[in-house]
Scaffold this motif. Structure first.
Motif, PDB file in Angstrom:
ATOM      1  N   ALA A 216      54.841 -35.603   2.758  1.00 13.60           N
ATOM      2  CA  ALA A 216      53.853 -36.215   3.840  1.00 13.60           C
ATOM      3  C   ALA A 216      54.443 -35.326   5.083  1.00 13.60           C
ATOM      4  O   ALA A 216      53.665 -35.494   6.130  1.00 13.60           O
ATOM      5  CB  ALA A 216      54.118 -37.722   3.923  1.00 13.60           C
ATOM      6  N   ALA A 234      45.723 -35.031   5.140  1.00 12.85           N
ATOM      7  CA  ALA A 234      45.602 -36.286   4.677  1.00 12.85           C
ATOM      8  C   ALA A 234      44.527 -36.270   3.568  1.00 12.85           C
ATOM      9  O   ALA A 234      43.249 -35.783   3.605  1.00 12.85           O
ATOM     10  CB  ALA A 234      45.025 -37.166   5.733  1.00 12.85           C
ATOM     11  N   ARG A 236      41.571 -37.530   0.852  1.00 14.74           N
ATOM     12  CA  ARG A 236      40.624 -38.136   1.251  1.00 14.74           C
ATOM     13  C   ARG A 236      40.268 -39.875   0.565  1.00 14.74           C
ATOM     14  O   ARG A 236      39.563 -40.640   1.024  1.00 14.74           O
ATOM     15  CB  ARG A 236      39.214 -37.458   0.447  1.00 14.74           C
ATOM     16  N   ALA A 275      47.364 -32.321  -1.492  1.00 15.13           N
ATOM     17  CA  ALA A 275      46.916 -33.636  -1.267  1.00 15.13           C
ATOM     18  C   ALA A 275      45.902 -34.409  -2.176  1.00 15.13           C
ATOM     19  O   ALA A 275      46.190 -35.309  -2.623  1.00 15.13           O
ATOM     20  CB  ALA A 275      46.313 -33.384   0.185  1.00 15.13           C
TER      21      ALA A 275
END
Length: 307
Positions: A216, A234, A236, A275
């Motif tokens: 992260a 980030a 979806r 991600a």
């Protein structure tokens, strides 16, 4: 010489048994009732990289030792179903396998069965040379037989990448891979000083680029003697599992590199692909496609400009 393969992936083929646990670390108990259940599927680090670069439109070939067993058939079927070329060499000890404990937050603990590999396991040198000579790039997993393939790979002139995973910067097993590759990926998880370890890789080896992923917190890129922080992207949809995120990052980065993109943009490709991987349940082996990757990267770059 004809280069009919964009990415040759060596090693890292195997089967994982996914076990969902209520928390990690898992407290001792006589028994646990597990939901959504326990499932075995093909897909370890080399498989995930092969799937990742193939989904991005790169011509991919995977080479590894695989057993003549049920697990080996799962690996062969995965490649056959996805249309990924596979050269499998018989592994007498059987196909590599592992158990992944996956917590509710997507974190995982992997238990690798070392009994499958033998001291004498080798990838045939002539096969390695033939495939490498037909490839633009080779990604080398840090599984045992691949260490012995490094000299032959280097002699063919093909560029190399590797993923050291959670290397602590000291274990000598990882050093031949770290020092032979042109692009080195690793996790920052076990590093007290990521930059120092990354610079040491460059100083002692031939790496042009070193990337340390930090979950992260994004990633750290060392290229042209410059250290850059690459922000995380980030996802979806909610994070369900981090398994394969590092392999997806490597796939996205290599896609950018083989298309002539500069290192920072390659790292952004990697961040987006990583991600996406976190949104895929561990029981599946889906990778982000080329159009979605490019679209998402364009969105990320547009947002960074406006801010």
């Amino acid at each position: 010489m004809s280069r009919d393969i964009d990415v040759l992936v060596l090693g890292g083929a195997g089967v994982d048994t996914i076990v969902h646990v209520p928390e990690l670390p898992l407290p001792f108990a006589d028994s646990y009732m597990i939901r959504p259940g326990i499932e075995t599927r093909a897909g370890q680090t080399g498989d995930f990289v092969a799937l990742g670069v193939h989904a991005l439109g790169l011509r991919t070939h995977h080479l590894d030792l695989i057993g003549d067993d049920h697990e080996g058939e799962l690996v062969r079927a995965l490649h056959r179903d996805r249309g990924i070329a596979l050269t499998d060499v018989l592994q007498p000890g059987g196909t590599k396998r592992a158990v992944n404990l996956v917590g509710p937050d997507g974190r995982r603990l992997s238990l690798y069965d070392e009994s499958r590999s033998r001291e004498s396991d080798r990838l045939p040198e002539e096969t390695v040379r033939t495939l490498a000579a037909a490839s633009r790039h080779a990604h080398v997993s840090i599984t045992y037989p691949c260490a012995f393939a490094l000299p032959a790979l280097r002699e063919t002139g093909v560029t190399l990448s590797t993923d050291l995973h959670d290397w602590d910067g000291a274990n000598p097993y990882h050093e031949p891979f770290a020092h032979a590759a042109d692009v080195v990926f690793l996790s920052a998880t076990a590093l007290t000083d990521p930059e120092r370890t990354m610079r040491r890789i460059v100083e002692r080896g031939r790496a042009e680029v070193v990337v340390a992923t930090a979950g992260a917190d994004g990633a750290y890129l060392l290229a042209d003697d410059e250290m850059t922080h690459i922000p995380a992207v980030a996802p979806r949809t909610p994070v369900v599992d981090t398994n394969g995120a590092g392999d997806a990052f490597a796939s996205g980065f290599l896609f950018g590199r083989l298309n002539g993109e500069p290192p920072k943009r390659c790292a952004r490709y990697g961040a987006v692909a990583g991600a996406h991987a976190c949104t895929v349940p561990s029981t599946r082996t889906d990778a982000i496609g080329r159009d979605e990757l490019l679209s998402r990267v364009a969105e990320v770059e547009s947002a960074s400009v406006t801010h």
